[in-house]
Design a protein around this motif. Sequence first.
Motif, PDB file in Angstrom:
ATOM      1  N   LEU A 201      -2.354  -1.745  -8.459  1.00 46.96           N
ATOM      2  CA  LEU A 201      -3.432  -2.522  -8.368  1.00 46.96           C
ATOM      3  C   LEU A 201      -4.787  -1.964  -8.278  1.00 46.96           C
ATOM      4  CD1 LEU A 201      -2.403  -5.807  -6.095  1.00 46.96           C
ATOM      5  CD2 LEU A 201      -2.650  -5.883  -8.493  1.00 46.96           C
ATOM      6  N   SER A 202      -4.631  -0.669  -8.675  1.00 49.23           N
ATOM      7  CA  SER A 202      -5.810   0.226  -8.502  1.00 49.23           C
ATOM      8  C   SER A 202      -7.078  -0.215  -9.427  1.00 49.23           C
ATOM      9  CB  SER A 202      -5.774   1.897  -8.920  1.00 49.23           C
ATOM     10  OG  SER A 202      -4.774   2.176  -7.563  1.00 49.23           O
ATOM     11  N   GLY A 203      -6.703  -0.720 -10.342  1.00 43.45           N
ATOM     12  CA  GLY A 203      -7.632  -1.281 -11.163  1.00 43.45           C
ATOM     13  C   GLY A 203      -8.251  -2.659 -10.978  1.00 43.45           C
ATOM     14  N   GLU A 204      -7.810  -3.306  -9.933  1.00 39.42           N
ATOM     15  CA  GLU A 204      -8.160  -4.677  -9.447  1.00 39.42           C
ATOM     16  C   GLU A 204      -8.884  -4.594  -8.530  1.00 39.42           C
ATOM     17  OE1 GLU A 204      -7.768  -6.764 -11.821  1.00 39.42           O
ATOM     18  OE2 GLU A 204      -6.548  -5.837 -13.201  1.00 39.42           O
ATOM     19  N   VAL A 205      -8.386  -3.846  -7.231  1.00 41.63           N
ATOM     20  CA  VAL A 205      -8.936  -3.825  -5.852  1.00 41.63           C
ATOM     21  C   VAL A 205      -9.100  -2.427  -5.383  1.00 41.63           C
ATOM     22  CG1 VAL A 205      -8.370  -6.358  -5.287  1.00 41.63           C
ATOM     23  CG2 VAL A 205      -6.738  -4.541  -4.709  1.00 41.63           C
ATOM     24  N   VAL A 206      -9.786  -2.238  -4.349  1.00 37.96           N
ATOM     25  CA  VAL A 206     -10.002  -0.909  -3.862  1.00 37.96           C
ATOM     26  C   VAL A 206      -8.666  -0.727  -2.953  1.00 37.96           C
ATOM     27  CG1 VAL A 206     -11.348   0.503  -2.490  1.00 37.96           C
ATOM     28  CG2 VAL A 206     -12.421  -0.871  -4.395  1.00 37.96           C
ATOM     29  N   ASP A 207      -8.512  -1.536  -2.135  1.00 36.10           N
ATOM     30  CA  ASP A 207      -7.357  -1.409  -1.255  1.00 36.10           C
ATOM     31  C   ASP A 207      -6.981  -2.945  -0.538  1.00 36.10           C
ATOM     32  OD1 ASP A 207      -5.610  -0.222   0.734  1.00 36.10           O
ATOM     33  OD2 ASP A 207      -7.167   0.482   1.954  1.00 36.10           O
ATOM     34  N   ILE A 208      -5.789  -2.909   0.091  1.00 33.18           N
ATOM     35  CA  ILE A 208      -5.372  -4.282   0.585  1.00 33.18           C
ATOM     36  C   ILE A 208      -5.797  -4.275   2.013  1.00 33.18           C
ATOM     37  CG2 ILE A 208      -3.444  -5.593   1.172  1.00 33.18           C
ATOM     38  CD1 ILE A 208      -4.011  -5.129  -1.875  1.00 33.18           C
ATOM     39  N   THR A 209      -7.093  -4.575   2.315  1.00 27.51           N
ATOM     40  CA  THR A 209      -7.894  -4.804   3.610  1.00 27.51           C
ATOM     41  C   THR A 209      -8.411  -6.246   3.704  1.00 27.51           C
ATOM     42  OG1 THR A 209     -10.121  -4.094   2.756  1.00 27.51           O
ATOM     43  CG2 THR A 209      -8.604  -2.331   3.092  1.00 27.51           C
ATOM     44  N   GLY A 210      -8.913  -6.674   4.626  1.00 25.25           N
ATOM     45  CA  GLY A 210      -9.525  -8.022   4.984  1.00 25.25           C
ATOM     46  C   GLY A 210     -10.376  -8.188   3.872  1.00 25.25           C
ATOM     47  N   ALA A 211     -11.106  -7.233   3.082  1.00 28.39           N
ATOM     48  CA  ALA A 211     -12.112  -7.707   2.152  1.00 28.39           C
ATOM     49  C   ALA A 211     -11.471  -8.126   1.025  1.00 28.39           C
ATOM     50  CB  ALA A 211     -13.070  -6.484   1.816  1.00 28.39           C
TER      51      ALA A 211
ATOM     52  N   GLN B 179       1.796  -6.647 -16.897  1.00 31.15           N
ATOM     53  CA  GLN B 179       0.541  -5.953 -17.572  1.00 31.15           C
ATOM     54  C   GLN B 179       0.074  -4.794 -16.599  1.00 31.15           C
ATOM     55  OE1 GLN B 179       0.028  -6.534 -20.861  1.00 31.15           O
ATOM     56  NE2 GLN B 179       1.937  -7.946 -20.408  1.00 31.15           N
ATOM     57  N   LEU B 180       0.531  -4.577 -15.400  1.00 30.11           N
ATOM     58  CA  LEU B 180       0.098  -3.752 -14.747  1.00 30.11           C
ATOM     59  C   LEU B 180       0.796  -2.393 -14.670  1.00 30.11           C
ATOM     60  CD1 LEU B 180      -0.151  -5.860 -11.405  1.00 30.11           C
ATOM     61  CD2 LEU B 180      -2.249  -4.923 -12.800  1.00 30.11           C
ATOM     62  N   PRO B 181       0.202  -1.280 -14.373  1.00 33.11           N
ATOM     63  CA  PRO B 181       0.943   0.023 -14.705  1.00 33.11           C
ATOM     64  C   PRO B 181       2.081   0.142 -13.341  1.00 33.11           C
ATOM     65  CG  PRO B 181      -1.404   0.579 -14.566  1.00 33.11           C
ATOM     66  CD  PRO B 181      -0.941  -0.952 -14.082  1.00 33.11           C
ATOM     67  N   LEU B 182       3.242   0.629 -14.070  1.00 35.11           N
ATOM     68  CA  LEU B 182       4.408   1.035 -13.024  1.00 35.11           C
ATOM     69  C   LEU B 182       4.083   2.303 -12.348  1.00 35.11           C
ATOM     70  CD1 LEU B 182       7.536   0.417 -15.200  1.00 35.11           C
ATOM     71  CD2 LEU B 182       7.177  -0.547 -13.089  1.00 35.11           C
ATOM     72  N   VAL B 183       4.445   2.157 -11.219  1.00 29.75           N
ATOM     73  CA  VAL B 183       4.377   3.384 -10.144  1.00 29.75           C
ATOM     74  C   VAL B 183       5.556   4.193 -10.313  1.00 29.75           C
ATOM     75  CG1 VAL B 183       3.790   4.110  -7.767  1.00 29.75           C
ATOM     76  CG2 VAL B 183       2.548   2.036  -8.706  1.00 29.75           C
ATOM     77  N   ALA B 184       5.512   5.458 -10.673  1.00 31.12           N
ATOM     78  CA  ALA B 184       6.671   6.177 -10.628  1.00 31.12           C
ATOM     79  C   ALA B 184       7.164   6.575  -9.306  1.00 31.12           C
ATOM     80  CB  ALA B 184       6.303   7.526 -11.683  1.00 31.12           C
ATOM     81  N   GLY B 185       8.547   6.565  -9.509  1.00 29.48           N
ATOM     82  CA  GLY B 185       9.363   7.203  -8.291  1.00 29.48           C
ATOM     83  C   GLY B 185       9.344   6.178  -7.265  1.00 29.48           C
ATOM     84  N   THR B 186       9.446   6.803  -5.787  1.00 31.70           N
ATOM     85  CA  THR B 186       9.529   6.071  -4.604  1.00 31.70           C
ATOM     86  C   THR B 186       8.576   6.551  -3.805  1.00 31.70           C
ATOM     87  OG1 THR B 186      11.514   7.416  -3.979  1.00 31.70           O
ATOM     88  CG2 THR B 186      11.976   5.320  -5.182  1.00 31.70           C
TER      89      THR B 186
ATOM     90  N   ARG C  39       0.985  -0.972   0.030  1.00 27.33           N
ATOM     91  CA  ARG C  39       0.002  -0.001  -0.025  1.00 27.33           C
ATOM     92  C   ARG C  39       0.980   1.313  -0.016  1.00 27.33           C
ATOM     93  NH1 ARG C  39      -2.679   0.726   4.690  1.00 27.33           N
ATOM     94  NH2 ARG C  39      -4.743   1.416   3.754  1.00 27.33           N
ATOM     95  N   TYR C  40       0.609   2.313  -0.906  1.00 23.66           N
ATOM     96  CA  TYR C  40       1.418   3.192  -1.062  1.00 23.66           C
ATOM     97  C   TYR C  40       0.664   4.653  -1.106  1.00 23.66           C
ATOM     98  CZ  TYR C  40       0.450   3.034  -6.198  1.00 23.66           C
ATOM     99  OH  TYR C  40      -0.303   2.732  -7.268  1.00 23.66           O
ATOM    100  N   TYR C  41       1.275   5.770  -0.770  1.00 22.34           N
ATOM    101  CA  TYR C  41       0.473   6.903  -1.088  1.00 22.34           C
ATOM    102  C   TYR C  41       0.781   7.744  -2.239  1.00 22.34           C
ATOM    103  CZ  TYR C  41      -0.161   7.032   3.988  1.00 22.34           C
ATOM    104  OH  TYR C  41      -0.544   6.847   5.358  1.00 22.34           O
ATOM    105  N   GLU C  42      -0.496   8.226  -2.728  1.00 24.21           N
ATOM    106  CA  GLU C  42      -0.127   9.024  -4.006  1.00 24.21           C
ATOM    107  C   GLU C  42      -1.101  10.461  -3.401  1.00 24.21           C
ATOM    108  OE1 GLU C  42      -2.233   7.603  -7.431  1.00 24.21           O
ATOM    109  OE2 GLU C  42      -0.384   6.576  -8.153  1.00 24.21           O
ATOM    110  N   GLY C  43      -0.183  11.396  -2.847  1.00 28.00           N
ATOM    111  CA  GLY C  43      -0.532  12.395  -2.245  1.00 28.00           C
ATOM    112  C   GLY C  43      -1.025  12.267  -0.740  1.00 28.00           C
ATOM    113  N   THR C  44      -2.418  12.445  -0.477  1.00 26.81           N
ATOM    114  CA  THR C  44      -2.887  11.778   0.913  1.00 26.81           C
ATOM    115  C   THR C  44      -3.732  10.637   0.450  1.00 26.81           C
ATOM    116  OG1 THR C  44      -4.890  13.146   0.344  1.00 26.81           O
ATOM    117  CG2 THR C  44      -3.183  14.215   1.624  1.00 26.81           C
ATOM    118  N   GLU C  45      -3.803   9.997  -0.846  1.00 26.49           N
ATOM    119  CA  GLU C  45      -4.569   8.734  -0.753  1.00 26.49           C
ATOM    120  C   GLU C  45      -3.623   7.546  -0.672  1.00 26.49           C
ATOM    121  OE1 GLU C  45      -7.288   7.002  -4.546  1.00 26.49           O
ATOM    122  OE2 GLU C  45      -6.432   8.789  -4.711  1.00 26.49           O
TER     123      GLU C  45
END
Length: 282
Positions: A26-36, A53-60, A5-11
């Motif tokens: 994984l934003s196109g696959e699941v809402v979040d990594i939670t119990g659900a 096939q998943l989008p690369l996340v830029a930066g660190t 789980r990582y931050y994009e701004g405050t999200e």
Amino acid sequence: MKLVRYYEGTEICPGLLDGAGQLRSLSGEVVDITGAALDAATLARLAAIDPEQLPLVAGTPRLAPCVGGVGKFMCIGLNYSDHAEEAGMALPEHPILFMKATSAIAGPDDDIVIPRAAQSVDWEVELGVVIGRAAKYVSEAEALDHVAGYCVINDVSERDYQTKLSGQWTKGKSCDSFGPLGPWLVTRDEVSDPQALELTLDVNGQRMQAGSTATMVFSVAQIISHLSQMMTLHPGDVIATGTPPGVGMGMKPQPVYLKPGDQVRAEIAGLGVQSQNVRADS
């Protein structure tokens, strides 16, 4: 899989590491990594995706706690025989349970914040277990089937709050920032034996803790089975399974505790590394 789980701004966004260690969204696959998202069907679906096939996340980006929406944060005390020896305490007959407030949960590289007037902040590298399927009255033989994955935890503790403020250990375990989780949630299929993992923790580059889950008094399976006799363990619940020797409280000839400016590095083989700076609360 290594779920992140990582931050994009405050999200906070969900992701995973590909075979080259690159962060993929994984934003196109699941809402979040939670119990659900930790049930077997969802994990199998994610595992079937070609990471390329998943989008690369830029930066660190800054990493968030590796699991969100934690319902219970349970901790097992004195669960390494050599740690109990350094603490001068007898081995427990049953797993010692205390709770850590979920508000203590932090990202793996977030600062450890020393509360005002605190003088005895200590470190404890621990194997974290994240529940993926509800567990109630389970046997030891079936206990690990209820695990979604494993992670690194630093069970940061304020020893005076823990031992001198009366009541339970929870007081010294629940300060803000005292529960960093991650960097990754490593799914169960990648950990062949949770009782064969090496744990280390350094403070300012000096090795303080070095141990193995092989010396646990109660295994992961025993802990899950035991707790499930008294309460239902729900998906997303977290269990910190105890710490090996080398905590500051046990240092000779006198204890050594964290101070502003210190740097802490905790690692479990195959589960990643946490790095925290220590600062005083404002």
